[in-house]
Design a protein around this motif. Structure first.
Motif: not given
Lengths: 460, 460
Positions: A155-173, B188-192, B196-199
């Motif tokens: 899960v941790y790795q997945a969230i990290e991946d998401l942080r990096e790539s989510a900007g591109d994706a049309e939906t990350v729901y 806000l979207s959940l993704r945003e 974002s920085k926690p603080n």
């Protein structure tokens, strides 16, 4: 944003026009920033060409790509034309892939190649792939901007991946889960990912039952599934179950509206006429004539058939011309009740309400409705025709003919779409002209047969 | 889940029936767990009453509430009836509020109170509030299951809040931001939130431009906004901008399909007939007759008016009964082209494509289309009527009448919906019978006037 949206639009357009006229670029830019791209596009489309150019050049790159997603292909090419090469690349690469593919599909081969050559390599390749699919299939409306993670990461790795790539994706729901051969094996909502323990494996928390469609699934079927299962996006897989793309719910809404319009147009005997604000009147007229004329010509032969029918009863008409008076009434009422029945049946088929045992039930129901409304209408018609014409025998004939006609019309209106559906013809497309013609002819035959028999017997 | 969904459904139904017959509860339970609640509900609805009871009792609480969200109010009451009191409370509290409210709205006052009394206090209060709103307004379709955070907390706090409360909320893709008086101030979207920085403070990262609707906004307008701005949910506020609820995109899809069906039915001259699989045939027939008869009676008076028109030309008919032969053809073709024009215009108005300057353009366009298709059809009609009847003068009259008739019909078909829209009458509801009657009468008048003038001059 409330109900007064139309009024608001006029106000906004005026503000933009004023600021453009006074060359207040900074103020204009600030003003635009508050607006949604869809609103900006709406304003842009209403400006004349020079103002469009000026207005578009004031937009930020991000805004420009969002706005381009909302315009038609003609405006798209003309706006792209005013950009410098490096701007083009930047703006085009920011655009959502499915919208871009829709726009490109309407352009000439040459124009299309030119624009694809401006994209970055990966994006260009993906767009080329998407252009291969039929426009009304899952492949034709999907986007490749989606998030997929391997099932064997945490899960941790997945969230990290998401942080990096989510900007591109049309939906990350939804986060789709694939195995090491890119096959779709599961799905997770973003929320589920966030509330899970970071060290858990994706495959242990994912849902294995994923509702997906194939590349060649019809867009109407895709819409039906998304609506039925209340999805925000649906994954598209190839025949090996490899994840190829996703279709988001906003595109599904477009499909639903498009299909409803198509059905409505087919009822009226016209195919969809696609034209935009920008088209010249002459090309709109041409498109409209082209899609409507074939239907009209087909129904005309039907009309001539009714002329033949009437012609064969000309002797009766010669004896009593009053008979002619009620021909439009009878044909019209048959047409009306037939249209009601066929509309309800066609829509019922489209919404999936009429299948299996429902078919017989529907037929029985429409027959009964025809019987009842026919009874009421025939009594009224007989009484009123008596008032209008004062001929008792004729009034009785009109009443009986009306009743028989309405029962027949309701039955034909129901039967024809059902039969067409069974033999694989689109019920909506074939029903309108076919039904109106059939009903006209049966209605007139009933009327004249009754007239000949009854009026001959009792009066003439 | 692929295209063969209909086949699959029959297979599933059979599996469930077999397992029920053999009382294999454990196997059945395992089987159901793989299915989506929408599929489970579909199966449930096709079972007979005893099997329904048995089947429903096998579901888990969670499953039972998801399934209840998918059924109609009649099945809902009958299924709820077989539960023990404590089960009822558990299952009902798990249900999505907007679906629950939809179901309750269809029940008697007494039944409704009984069910609300089973809910926990907070939920009961919210459901009571929702029941106050009109069914076709934003208030009537919204849910109170949403996530809102205060603008002055940090991202970290917001995520913690979410972890605790997200289970309840129907959608957590958007996080709405309110001030300390519960007024909507951002989104806000959940993704945003996650990236974002926690603080950081929520108010520093939120979007201040929120698209929202009022409690009394019409559901069609809500759908238009969600479609236009590609939203997954839209917040509903009261007159003080206090956040009252949200409407999710799955409900918007239902609204769009409902409105399209309504429009299609109105065209055919019938109001929406609501009936479910469970209704008896007799009550379905009654509902159908009730909604269709008024339209038919109205158009009948139109038909009698045409009888009057023909009656006033009876002398001409007496001289030459062949005139009567082409009446249905002329009336039919006018009706067809008029229906095309009115359908395109009504749909254009509904989709927001015809406003402002477009009105005149549309009229001009339809007039031109009528002119062109009329020209083609009149030439064909004249030639064919010559073949059928062999009367040159009559053929010329038929041709000219056809042309004049089709131009008039196209213009009337366009003008009537536009005028109705302007004076505040729903264009879809009023156009069909009004237009067909008007076109019949003008068409016959044109035909007979021409017949009298031309045939008298040249032949008779």
């Amino acid at each position: 944003m409330t109900l007064q949206s139309e009024r608001k639009f006029e106000d906004r357009l005026q503000v933009v026009k004023d600021l453009l006229a006074r060359n207040e670029d900074v103020a204009l830019n600030e003003y635009i920033q508050q607006l949604h791209p869809a609103d900006v596009a709406e304003i842009l489309l209403k400006l004349d060409y020079e103002d469009q150019e000026k207005f578009f050049s004031i937009l930020s790159w991000e805004q420009a790509s969002r706005v381009l997603e909302e315009v038609d292909s003609e405006t798209f090419t003309s706006l792209i034309g005013i950009l410098k090469k490096e701007q083009k690349t930047l703006i085009l690469d920011q655009m959502s892939q499915d919208d871009m593919v829709d726009l490109l599909a309407d352009l000439s081969e040459e124009k299309r190649k030119e624009i694809i050559s401006l994209l970055d390599l990966e994006n260009a390749q993906e767009v080329r792939e998407l252009l291969v699919y039929q426009e009304d299939t899952a492949g034709g409306i999907m986007t490749k901007d989606f998030i997929a993670v391997r099932k064997d990461i945490t899960v941790y790795q997945a969230i990290e991946d998401l942080r990096e790539s989510a900007g591109d994706a049309e939906t990350v729901y939804y986060v789709y889960v694939v195995d090491n051969e890119e096959r779709l094996v599961g799905v997770l909502s973003l929320r589920e990912l966030i509330v899970s323990k970071p060290n858990k494996l994706i495959e242990d928390i994912m849902h294995e039952q994923v509702i997906s469609v194939n590349l060649d699934t019809d867009q109407e079927e895709v819409a039906r599934l998304v609506a039925k299962y209340d999805l925000l996006a649906i994954p598209v897989v190839d025949k090996d179950n490899k994840l190829m793309g996703i279709i988001t719910v906003d595109d599904i809404i477009d499909v639903i509206e498009e299909e409803a319009t198509e059905d409505i147009y087919k009822f009226a005997g016209t195919s969809e006429i696609e034209y935009t604000d920008e088209d010249k009147l002459s090309s709109r007229i041409y498109a409209s004539v082209k899609s409507r004329l074939p239907w009209l010509i087909i129904t005309m032969f039907g009309g001539l058939l009714s002329a033949k029918v009437i012609g064969s009863y000309e002797a009766a008409l010669n004896k009593n011309t009053s008979i002619a008076l009620f021909m439009p009434l009878l044909a019209g009422m048959g047409g009306n009740v037939g249209t009601q029945s066929s509309t309800l049946t066609v829509r019922g088929i489209a919404m999936g309400n009429i299948k299996g045992k429902e078919v017989l039930k529907t037929l029985l129901q429409e027959f009964s409705v025809g019987f009842l409304v026919g009874l009421v209408c025939s009594i009224i018609a007989a009484l009123l025709s008596l008032v209008v014409q004062g001929d008792i025998a004729l009034s009785i004939v009109v009443g009986i003919a009306m009743w028989a006609n309405m029962i027949t019309a309701a039955s034909i209106g129901t039967l024809v779409p059902l039969v067409f559906k069974r033999i694989g013809v689109d019920p909506a497309v074939a029903s309108a002209p076919f039904i109106s013609t059939t009903i006209d002819i049966t209605g007139l035959s009933i009327y004249f047969t009754l007239t000949t028999i009854l009026l001959n017997k009792f009066i003439l």
